[in-house]
Scaffold this motif. Structure first.
Motif, mmCIF file in Angstrom:
data_model
loop_
_atom_site.group_PDB
_atom_site.id
_atom_site.type_symbol
_atom_site.label_atom_id
_atom_site.label_comp_id
_atom_site.label_asym_id
_atom_site.label_seq_id
_atom_site.Cartn_x
_atom_site.Cartn_y
_atom_site.Cartn_z
ATOM 1 N N TRP A 1 -36.719 0.469 27.881
ATOM 2 C CA TRP A 1 -35.747 -1.111 27.665
ATOM 3 C C TRP A 1 -34.234 -0.468 26.662
ATOM 4 N N GLY A 2 -33.487 -1.126 27.248
ATOM 5 C CA GLY A 2 -32.343 -0.940 26.042
ATOM 6 C C GLY A 2 -31.502 -2.125 25.393
ATOM 7 N N TYR A 3 -30.452 -2.441 24.703
ATOM 8 C CA TYR A 3 -30.241 -4.061 25.125
ATOM 9 C C TYR A 3 -29.085 -3.502 23.736
ATOM 10 N N GLY A 4 -28.026 -3.977 24.886
ATOM 11 C CA GLY A 4 -26.145 -4.740 25.031
ATOM 12 C C GLY A 4 -25.997 -5.216 25.227
ATOM 13 N N TRP A 5 -24.513 -4.590 25.301
ATOM 14 C CA TRP A 5 -23.096 -5.316 26.044
ATOM 15 C C TRP A 5 -22.450 -5.225 27.379
ATOM 16 N N GLN B 1 -17.438 -4.314 33.921
ATOM 17 C CA GLN B 1 -17.054 -2.763 34.571
ATOM 18 C C GLN B 1 -16.485 -1.636 33.387
ATOM 19 N N GLY B 2 -16.958 -1.981 32.653
ATOM 20 C CA GLY B 2 -17.153 -1.024 31.556
ATOM 21 C C GLY B 2 -18.252 -0.596 31.311
ATOM 22 N N PRO B 3 -18.062 0.179 30.010
ATOM 23 C CA PRO B 3 -19.774 0.920 30.118
ATOM 24 C C PRO B 3 -20.693 0.078 29.220
ATOM 25 N N PHE B 4 -21.816 0.519 29.571
ATOM 26 C CA PHE B 4 -22.964 -0.300 28.881
ATOM 27 C C PHE B 4 -22.629 -0.180 26.644
ATOM 28 N N GLN B 5 -22.759 -0.590 26.159
ATOM 29 C CA GLN B 5 -22.832 -0.408 24.956
ATOM 30 C C GLN B 5 -24.023 -1.353 23.987
ATOM 31 N N PRO B 6 -24.579 -0.081 23.735
ATOM 32 C CA PRO B 6 -25.893 -0.667 23.247
ATOM 33 C C PRO B 6 -25.308 -1.514 21.736
ATOM 34 N N PHE B 7 -26.677 -2.276 21.299
ATOM 35 C CA PHE B 7 -27.043 -2.785 20.181
ATOM 36 C C PHE B 7 -26.923 -2.238 18.821
ATOM 37 N N MET C 1 -30.964 -14.272 25.776
ATOM 38 C CA MET C 1 -29.740 -13.742 26.548
ATOM 39 C C MET C 1 -28.364 -14.639 25.750
ATOM 40 N N HIS C 2 -27.464 -13.863 24.754
ATOM 41 C CA HIS C 2 -26.375 -15.479 24.765
ATOM 42 C C HIS C 2 -24.879 -14.240 24.820
ATOM 43 N N PRO C 3 -24.180 -15.065 25.944
ATOM 44 C CA PRO C 3 -22.898 -13.862 25.636
ATOM 45 C C PRO C 3 -22.561 -13.308 24.589
ATOM 46 N N ALA C 4 -21.149 -12.985 24.839
ATOM 47 C CA ALA C 4 -19.742 -12.891 23.084
ATOM 48 C C ALA C 4 -18.856 -14.406 23.675
ATOM 49 N N ALA C 5 -18.442 -14.094 22.201
ATOM 50 C CA ALA C 5 -17.281 -15.318 21.991
ATOM 51 C C ALA C 5 -15.727 -15.198 23.010
ATOM 52 N N ASN C 6 -16.100 -14.193 23.206
ATOM 53 C CA ASN C 6 -14.896 -13.609 24.364
ATOM 54 C C ASN C 6 -15.364 -13.503 25.635
ATOM 55 N N PHE C 7 -17.160 -14.067 25.905
ATOM 56 C CA PHE C 7 -17.819 -14.179 27.464
ATOM 57 C C PHE C 7 -18.315 -13.018 27.533
ATOM 58 N N ASP C 8 -18.140 -11.932 27.206
ATOM 59 C CA ASP C 8 -18.816 -10.613 27.359
ATOM 60 C C ASP C 8 -20.463 -11.087 27.479
ATOM 61 N N ALA C 9 -20.889 -10.235 28.607
ATOM 62 C CA ALA C 9 -22.083 -10.300 28.962
ATOM 63 C C ALA C 9 -23.414 -9.301 27.934
ATOM 64 N N GLY D 1 -27.422 -12.449 36.278
ATOM 65 C CA GLY D 1 -27.293 -11.325 37.258
ATOM 66 C C GLY D 1 -27.876 -10.337 37.174
ATOM 67 N N VAL D 2 -28.158 -9.969 38.073
ATOM 68 C CA VAL D 2 -28.897 -8.326 37.911
ATOM 69 C C VAL D 2 -27.927 -7.130 38.098
ATOM 70 N N ARG D 3 -27.534 -6.852 38.218
ATOM 71 C CA ARG D 3 -27.260 -4.894 38.239
ATOM 72 C C ARG D 3 -27.811 -3.635 38.723
ATOM 73 N N ILE D 4 -27.920 -3.364 39.901
ATOM 74 C CA ILE D 4 -29.028 -1.865 39.555
ATOM 75 C C ILE D 4 -27.797 -1.193 40.103
ATOM 76 N N ASN D 5 -28.848 0.236 39.369
ATOM 77 C CA ASN D 5 -27.673 0.802 38.803
ATOM 78 C C ASN D 5 -26.055 0.523 39.182
ATOM 79 N N GLU D 6 -25.721 -0.361 37.891
ATOM 80 C CA GLU D 6 -24.270 -0.404 37.676
ATOM 81 C C GLU D 6 -24.054 -1.256 39.298
ATOM 82 N N VAL D 7 -24.741 -1.525 40.280
ATOM 83 C CA VAL D 7 -23.878 -2.460 40.711
ATOM 84 C C VAL D 7 -24.730 -3.934 41.574
#
Length: 246
Positions: A41-45, A51-57, A97-105, A138-144
Motif C-alpha cells: 500500500w502507498g498513500y498520496g495524491w 494525469q500527473g505522477p503519483f505523489q506519496p504523502f 479519503m479527502h481531496p485537496a483544497a484545489n480538488f486534487d485527488a 474512482g478506480v484506476r488500474i495501471n493508471e487508466v
C-alpha cells in the motif's frame, strides 16, 4: 517438527483436493502511518486531472489522538477512524479519503507484489457518501481510469494477475466536507506450488529447510495460511502441500 509433520500428513486427501493459493489485502485493516509505502500500500495524491505522477504523502499524524492520518500541506489526506463512534461521516474502522483544497485527488495505491505470477486478481471498492460534501470517486488500474462515480458507488473486477501493476483508489473533484469512506480489497488466487517454498522448480528437502528457517524467524513469508501470524497452522499447510508434491 515431527508432530506438526504427522498432523499435516494426516490431513492430506489428494493433490487435486488442495485449494488454490490466495493472498488477500484490505486497505483499511492494513492502514499504517509508520511508513509509506506500507507493504503493497502507498498513500498520496494526484492532480485533479488525474494525469500527473503519483505523489506519496510525506507527513503523518495521529490526529486528535485516535485518527491515524497521512497528509500533504495543500490538504489532501487519508485517514482511518479508530474511534468507537462515527467521525466526520466515517464509521468505526473505515478508511477515509479527502481531496485537496484545489480538488486534487487523495489516492490509496496498491502495488502488485508479484505481477509475474499467473492467477486471477479480484478487486472490490465500495465508496460511501460519508460527510456532507459531494466528491468524485474512482478506480484506476495501471493508471487508466476504469471506474468513476459521483460521491458513492461499488466497483468489482476480475483480471489476470499478470495484467495488473497498480490499482489506485481515488477521491477528488471537491473539497469542503470531503471525507469519503472507502472499503477496498484485492485478492490474488494462484496455483502457486507452496511445497516449492524456495521456488527453485522442485519439491525437496531444501524447501523444508528454507521454510523452517523463515518460519522460525517469524517472517511473514511463512504465513502460508494468510492468518496474519506465523504459527503451527502454517507448518501443517506447508507439509500438506509438500507431501502432495506441490
Amino acid at each position: 517438527m515431527h508432530r506438526a509433520r504427522s498432523l499435516a500428513v494426516a490431513v492430506i486427501a489428494s493433490a487435486a483436493s488442495l485449494p488454490a493459493y490466495a493472498q488477500f489485502w484490505n486497505a483499511a485493516a492494513e492502514f499504517d502511518i509508520t511508513s509509506n509505502p506500507n507493504g503493497v500500500w502507498g498513500y498520496g495524491w494526484l492532480d485533479a486531472s488525474l494525469q500527473g505522477p503519483f505523489q506519496p504523502f510525506q507527513q503523518s499524524v495521529l490526529y486528535e489522538g485516535q485518527l491515524p492520518m497521512w497528509f500533504d500541506d495543500h490538504r489532501p489526506h487519508t485517514w482511518r477512524n479508530d474511534r468507537p463512534g462515527t467521525a466526520f461521516g466515517v464509521a468505526p474502522g473505515q478508511l477515509s479519503m479527502h481531496p485537496a483544497a484545489n480538488f486534487d485527488a487523495a489516492v490509496v495505491r496498491w502495488v502488485n507484489p508479484d505481477p509475474t505470477e499467473t492467477g486471477t486478481l479480484s478487486v472490490t471498492a465500495a465508496f460511501f457518501p460519508g460527510d456532507r460534501g459531494v466528491m468524485r470517486v474512482g478506480v484506476r488500474i495501471n493508471e487508466v481510469l476504469r471506474f468513476e462515480a459521483l460521491d458513492s458507488g461499488l466497483f468489482t473486477l476480475e483480471l489476470p494477475n499478470s495484467d495488473v501493476q497498480t490499482i489506485d483508489f481515488m477521491v477528488w473533484g471537491g473539497y469542503a466536507f470531503g471525507n469519503t469512506p472507502v472499503e477496498a480489497t484485492v485478492r490474488v488466487t494462484t496455483d502457486r506450488c507452496i511445497g516449492d517454498f524456495n521456488r527453485d522448480g522442485g519439491v525437496d528437502g531444501s524447501d523444508v529447510a528454507d521454510f523452517f528457517e523463515t518460519w522460525e524467524a517469524g517472517d511473514l513469508e511463512a504465513d502460508l495460511d494468510l492468518s496474519g501470524g506465523v504459527d503451527g497452522a502454517d507448518v501443517e499447510l506447508f507439509f500438506a502441500r509438500w507431501e502432495a508434491g506441490c
